[in-house]
Motif scaffolding. Sequence first.
Motif, PDB file in Angstrom:
ATOM      1  N   ALA A 172      -1.620  -1.888   5.846  1.00 33.57           N
ATOM      2  CA  ALA A 172      -1.936  -1.359   4.209  1.00 33.57           C
ATOM      3  C   ALA A 172      -2.115   0.024   4.217  1.00 33.57           C
ATOM      4  O   ALA A 172      -1.696   0.703   3.186  1.00 33.57           O
ATOM      5  N   GLU A 173      -2.658   0.651   5.386  1.00 34.47           N
ATOM      6  CA  GLU A 173      -2.757   2.343   5.116  1.00 34.47           C
ATOM      7  C   GLU A 173      -1.560   2.925   5.210  1.00 34.47           C
ATOM      8  O   GLU A 173      -1.310   4.123   4.794  1.00 34.47           O
ATOM      9  N   ASP A 174      -0.377   2.409   5.613  1.00 34.72           N
ATOM     10  CA  ASP A 174       0.674   2.968   5.787  1.00 34.72           C
ATOM     11  C   ASP A 174       1.737   2.561   4.325  1.00 34.72           C
ATOM     12  O   ASP A 174       2.707   3.167   4.230  1.00 34.72           O
ATOM     13  N   LYS A 175       1.055   1.600   3.733  1.00 29.50           N
ATOM     14  CA  LYS A 175       1.833   1.190   2.432  1.00 29.50           C
ATOM     15  C   LYS A 175       1.047   1.566   1.095  1.00 29.50           C
ATOM     16  O   LYS A 175       1.632   1.587   0.004  1.00 29.50           O
ATOM     17  N   ARG A 176      -0.472   1.751   1.170  1.00 31.23           N
ATOM     18  CA  ARG A 176      -1.106   2.067   0.186  1.00 31.23           C
ATOM     19  C   ARG A 176      -1.176   3.485   0.084  1.00 31.23           C
ATOM     20  O   ARG A 176      -2.007   4.335  -0.230  1.00 31.23           O
ATOM     21  N   LEU A 177       0.087   3.954  -0.352  1.00 27.81           N
ATOM     22  CA  LEU A 177       0.607   5.505  -0.846  1.00 27.81           C
ATOM     23  C   LEU A 177       1.271   5.719  -1.770  1.00 27.81           C
ATOM     24  O   LEU A 177       1.934   4.632  -2.084  1.00 27.81           O
ATOM     25  N   PRO A 178       1.610   6.577  -2.408  1.00 26.19           N
ATOM     26  CA  PRO A 178       2.484   6.995  -3.319  1.00 26.19           C
ATOM     27  C   PRO A 178       3.932   6.501  -2.873  1.00 26.19           C
ATOM     28  O   PRO A 178       4.121   6.771  -1.499  1.00 26.19           O
ATOM     29  N   TYR A 179       4.737   5.986  -3.625  1.00 28.95           N
ATOM     30  CA  TYR A 179       5.896   5.404  -3.140  1.00 28.95           C
ATOM     31  C   TYR A 179       6.803   6.224  -2.079  1.00 28.95           C
ATOM     32  O   TYR A 179       7.210   5.655  -1.270  1.00 28.95           O
ATOM     33  N   ASP A 180       7.149   7.485  -2.442  1.00 26.20           N
ATOM     34  CA  ASP A 180       8.004   8.218  -1.628  1.00 26.20           C
ATOM     35  C   ASP A 180       7.081   8.622  -0.101  1.00 26.20           C
ATOM     36  O   ASP A 180       7.898   8.769   0.666  1.00 26.20           O
ATOM     37  N   GLU A 181       5.874   8.409   0.033  1.00 26.63           N
ATOM     38  CA  GLU A 181       5.200   8.729   1.047  1.00 26.63           C
ATOM     39  C   GLU A 181       5.017   7.348   2.000  1.00 26.63           C
ATOM     40  O   GLU A 181       4.476   7.626   3.050  1.00 26.63           O
ATOM     41  N   ALA A 182       4.962   6.250   1.140  1.00 23.74           N
ATOM     42  CA  ALA A 182       4.717   5.080   1.997  1.00 23.74           C
ATOM     43  C   ALA A 182       5.663   4.613   2.992  1.00 23.74           C
ATOM     44  O   ALA A 182       7.040   4.916   3.036  1.00 23.74           O
ATOM     45  N   ALA A 183       5.452   3.864   4.282  1.00 20.27           N
ATOM     46  CA  ALA A 183       6.198   3.705   5.001  1.00 20.27           C
ATOM     47  C   ALA A 183       7.345   2.456   4.655  1.00 20.27           C
ATOM     48  O   ALA A 183       6.792   1.553   3.780  1.00 20.27           O
ATOM     49  N   PRO A 184       8.358   2.419   5.037  1.00 20.14           N
ATOM     50  CA  PRO A 184       9.248   1.364   4.641  1.00 20.14           C
ATOM     51  C   PRO A 184       9.018   0.097   5.573  1.00 20.14           C
ATOM     52  O   PRO A 184       8.537   0.022   6.465  1.00 20.14           O
ATOM     53  N   GLY A 185       9.718  -0.857   4.925  1.00 22.74           N
ATOM     54  CA  GLY A 185       9.653  -1.975   5.861  1.00 22.74           C
ATOM     55  C   GLY A 185       8.892  -3.296   5.245  1.00 22.74           C
ATOM     56  O   GLY A 185       7.896  -3.158   4.433  1.00 22.74           O
ATOM     57  N   ALA A 186       9.344  -4.420   5.630  1.00 26.54           N
ATOM     58  CA  ALA A 186       8.591  -5.728   5.080  1.00 26.54           C
ATOM     59  C   ALA A 186       8.610  -6.822   6.226  1.00 26.54           C
ATOM     60  O   ALA A 186       9.427  -7.095   6.834  1.00 26.54           O
ATOM     61  N   VAL A 187       7.367  -7.282   6.301  1.00 27.95           N
ATOM     62  CA  VAL A 187       7.417  -8.493   7.292  1.00 27.95           C
ATOM     63  C   VAL A 187       8.178  -9.712   6.811  1.00 27.95           C
ATOM     64  O   VAL A 187       8.300  -9.792   5.459  1.00 27.95           O
ATOM     65  N   GLY A 188       8.817 -10.418   7.544  1.00 27.28           N
ATOM     66  CA  GLY A 188       9.588 -11.474   7.194  1.00 27.28           C
ATOM     67  C   GLY A 188       9.776 -12.810   7.938  1.00 27.28           C
ATOM     68  O   GLY A 188      10.362 -13.683   7.683  1.00 27.28           O
ATOM     69  N   LEU A 189       9.135 -12.808   8.842  1.00 28.55           N
ATOM     70  CA  LEU A 189       9.479 -14.051  10.033  1.00 28.55           C
ATOM     71  C   LEU A 189       9.099 -15.064   9.400  1.00 28.55           C
ATOM     72  O   LEU A 189       9.616 -16.318   9.386  1.00 28.55           O
ATOM     73  N   GLN A 190       7.922 -15.224   8.504  1.00 30.55           N
ATOM     74  CA  GLN A 190       7.316 -16.479   8.008  1.00 30.55           C
ATOM     75  C   GLN A 190       7.725 -16.921   6.880  1.00 30.55           C
ATOM     76  O   GLN A 190       7.791 -18.014   6.483  1.00 30.55           O
ATOM     77  N   THR A 191       8.629 -15.893   6.320  1.00 31.20           N
ATOM     78  CA  THR A 191       9.047 -16.498   4.766  1.00 31.20           C
ATOM     79  C   THR A 191      10.468 -16.442   5.015  1.00 31.20           C
ATOM     80  O   THR A 191      11.200 -16.837   3.846  1.00 31.20           O
ATOM     81  N   LEU A 192      11.270 -16.334   6.148  1.00 33.09           N
ATOM     82  CA  LEU A 192      12.688 -16.256   6.332  1.00 33.09           C
ATOM     83  C   LEU A 192      13.216 -17.570   5.745  1.00 33.09           C
ATOM     84  O   LEU A 192      14.297 -17.524   4.898  1.00 33.09           O
ATOM     85  N   LEU A 193      12.665 -18.746   6.300  1.00 29.58           N
ATOM     86  CA  LEU A 193      13.459 -19.933   5.960  1.00 29.58           C
ATOM     87  C   LEU A 193      13.182 -20.400   4.551  1.00 29.58           C
ATOM     88  O   LEU A 193      14.280 -20.772   4.012  1.00 29.58           O
ATOM     89  N   PRO A 194      11.988 -20.212   4.062  1.00 28.94           N
ATOM     90  CA  PRO A 194      11.820 -20.853   2.681  1.00 28.94           C
ATOM     91  C   PRO A 194      12.687 -19.661   1.633  1.00 28.94           C
ATOM     92  O   PRO A 194      13.324 -20.306   0.777  1.00 28.94           O
ATOM     93  N   ALA A 195      12.709 -18.494   2.077  1.00 30.64           N
ATOM     94  CA  ALA A 195      13.386 -17.426   1.292  1.00 30.64           C
ATOM     95  C   ALA A 195      15.071 -17.890   1.430  1.00 30.64           C
ATOM     96  O   ALA A 195      15.598 -17.767   0.245  1.00 30.64           O
ATOM     97  N   LEU A 196      15.244 -18.319   2.477  1.00 33.58           N
ATOM     98  CA  LEU A 196      16.593 -18.473   2.655  1.00 33.58           C
ATOM     99  C   LEU A 196      17.023 -19.785   1.657  1.00 33.58           C
ATOM    100  O   LEU A 196      18.199 -20.018   0.983  1.00 33.58           O
ATOM    101  N   LEU A 197      16.175 -20.885   1.825  1.00 29.13           N
ATOM    102  CA  LEU A 197      16.473 -22.043   1.123  1.00 29.13           C
ATOM    103  C   LEU A 197      16.358 -21.973  -0.378  1.00 29.13           C
ATOM    104  O   LEU A 197      17.057 -22.917  -1.122  1.00 29.13           O
ATOM    105  N   ALA A 198      16.117 -21.031  -0.865  1.00 28.06           N
ATOM    106  CA  ALA A 198      15.879 -20.675  -2.199  1.00 28.06           C
ATOM    107  C   ALA A 198      17.584 -20.733  -2.730  1.00 28.06           C
ATOM    108  O   ALA A 198      17.790 -21.059  -3.847  1.00 28.06           O
ATOM    109  N   PHE A 199      18.423 -20.211  -1.985  1.00 28.97           N
ATOM    110  CA  PHE A 199      19.925 -20.289  -2.292  1.00 28.97           C
ATOM    111  C   PHE A 199      20.360 -21.593  -2.280  1.00 28.97           C
ATOM    112  O   PHE A 199      21.351 -22.078  -2.937  1.00 28.97           O
ATOM    113  N   HIS A 200      19.870 -22.282  -1.419  1.00 31.42           N
ATOM    114  CA  HIS A 200      20.300 -23.946  -1.517  1.00 31.42           C
ATOM    115  C   HIS A 200      19.548 -24.457  -2.926  1.00 31.42           C
ATOM    116  O   HIS A 200      20.364 -25.216  -3.380  1.00 31.42           O
TER     117      HIS A 200
END
Lengths: 325, 435
Positions: free
Chosen positions: B323-351
């Motif tokens: 959070a401390e790297d993300k709760r910053l003004p947009y241009d200062e915030a760290a990039p990146g997103a966690v995704g391991l746990q949501t990969l499968l259901p997010a993928l299934l959306a296209f199905h």
Amino acid sequence: MNTTPSGLNEVLQRTFSFPKRHFLSVTDLNEVEVANLLDLADGFVALNRQHSKKLDLLKGRTLMNLFFENSTRTQSSFELAGKRLGADVVNMSPRSSSISKGETLIDTAVTLNAMQPDLLVVRHASSGAASLLSQKVTCSVVNAGDGQHEHPTQALLDALSMRRAFGRIAGLSVAICGDVLHSRVARSNIALLQMLGAEVRLVGPPTLIPAAADRWNVAIHHDMRDGIKGCDVVMMLRLQLERMDGVMAPSQREYFRFFGLDREKLAFAAPHVRVMHPGPMNRGVEIDSDVADDLSVSLIQDQVEMGVAARMAVLTSLSARLDND
Amino acid sequence: MTLSQGDGRPTAFTNVRLLDPASGYDGPGAIVVGDGVITDVVKGQDAGPLSSDIDVVDGRGALLLPGLVDIRVKTGEPGAETKETLKSAALAAAAGGVTTIVVQPDTHPVVDEPSVVDFILRRARDIELVNVYPAGAATKGCEGLRMAEIGLMAEAGCLYVTDADRPIVDSKVMRRVLSYARSFGVLVAHRPTDPWLSNGAAASEGEFASRMGLPAVPAIAEKIMLERDLALVELTGARLMVDQLTTAAALESFRRGRDRGLPVIATTSINHLSFNELDIGDYRTFCKVEPPLRSEDDRQAVIEAVASGLISVIVSAHAPAPAEDKRLPYDEAAPGAVGLQTLLPALLAFHHEGRIPLIDLIRAVTCAPADLLGLPAGRLAKGAPADLVLCDLNAPLRVDADKLVSKSKNSPFDGRRLQGKVLRTVVAGRTVFAG
């Protein structure tokens, strides 16, 4: 002695309540709200020209100026606005104080919020900073400029200056000239002027016009004479000198030659044209002193005066909302 | 459901819908596992009589897939364990049905020599949850200047080399990395972006970024670097994995390169399939990823490319940021997103939307990446590792970032409604997650 100008009294007695807690972006406003703010500001102009300028509309309120970027002009404008309305005003410059050493914007905001200010006026170099802050504090937040995003009180004071000079804004043709790319003033003005029915053109070298700006319902001109032809208002923008050394434009003299406002180029505008600039000006770079100082043409001094009144209108409206909570 | 301890007793998963992209099978069946591998695959309704010393898991009609193989994962270990450890990432993977992860080398220290490869493999063995393999750095310190110990790292067990998010700017260095890695049969991955155009950018150039006043990179920056990389592939004959293609313009270049027969494959991330630049909205920093979210036209082009098979691998691009790297003004915030746990259901959306056939979606996260890296996983075949996911294809879920297993909760999917729930994750025959 407090004598409130009669026009101001009339506006203050209207049953207009400003529905927003924060003043962050022109796009949050509608036409009715803007008209009311402008009427209110008009009344404050009259007040500010009196010997006794002080009211107690914000009595007991604390206004905190939080300027992460230096800006003597905007900061003192808000300070005067707050003081004339009777608020206690504190200026914080986190950059020069110990507040923000290693502290994030949010930490700073939360710290200051704990001191119970009612109004927090924020200027920050990052787009979206005021909005981020507004999500973390309990007081009202006024955006005094966030990065390259918006400077809504500037747009309001510009609209006030134009309305007083022309009696209307609808139908005016306004050329915004210079560094539109980096300008929050331009973004707020484009949105507000279009809302109020003005026609907006953008003038500048392609390196200083934002990508896809053609989708903003504006005409884009890279030739200044074409761009200001027949227009009612020429709004010049400040161009930071370091951007002119071969970065965004090849040199100051080349920039002035093609995009600096002088008598010769101004002659292409409508005969009654008025010239504006948010300040501070780079004389001889984006604007010729001859034009800037000609009071029959220039609204630049008016803009500064309108700034205090427009900000008083914003602070009054937000404070009334706080009273209702 | 209890976690079986892998005591060697064979287990049968019966009454399931088997989906195995490697063989193209999608239908009823059963799987028997023992000693960490798949010992039998029964296709069809009749599982036949099972001997009495086999434990039976009744799948009740759920979907049984090969465990997912996610080849682009960042953790914070070594060096930034407050973001994510190998263990917390492995737990998140297990909860998401991901049974194999390949971690990126841009850690502290950088994985640019064999001892750090060893360290990660050893930690993974100790954690004993999912399969963890490192990718090695292509250049020392991921600095793009001098080649890392590609041969020694490959020997130690790294699966490919990459400088992760840092582009290899110097074409001479890139050429050498490609031709040197080729002689060891090591795959090189590179995320194409012209650094001169993308430096300092927080968003994709366009009306949205202009209006929001965000520093932006034109989509064409991806194409410019990709064209260079394709030319270098042609010159060196090396295999290249194009890491995260996200723009229509670059996809067109990639298609031309592939049609010319270049040995290239492309991945994309679940973020670029699922979101466009407008999702940033009022400066939502959880949507700040690298490369930045693109226009809707680009997103549609990426979806089409997955549907057509032009893009063959989908990654989570899991990149924890606290959070401390993300709760910053947009241009200062760290990039990146966690995704391991949501990969499968997010993928299934296209199905569920009917955009991409289920088997093609699953291929892009199972046998396609496994085959690319020479892994035996990612298939339901006799002798393959018993890495399996049992999931309820239709179960609705609402992503709650705070409840994610990762140490960092920076999920752009927070609040999104998805369908598809992992019921059980099995690695080498052992249940590592039961939901």
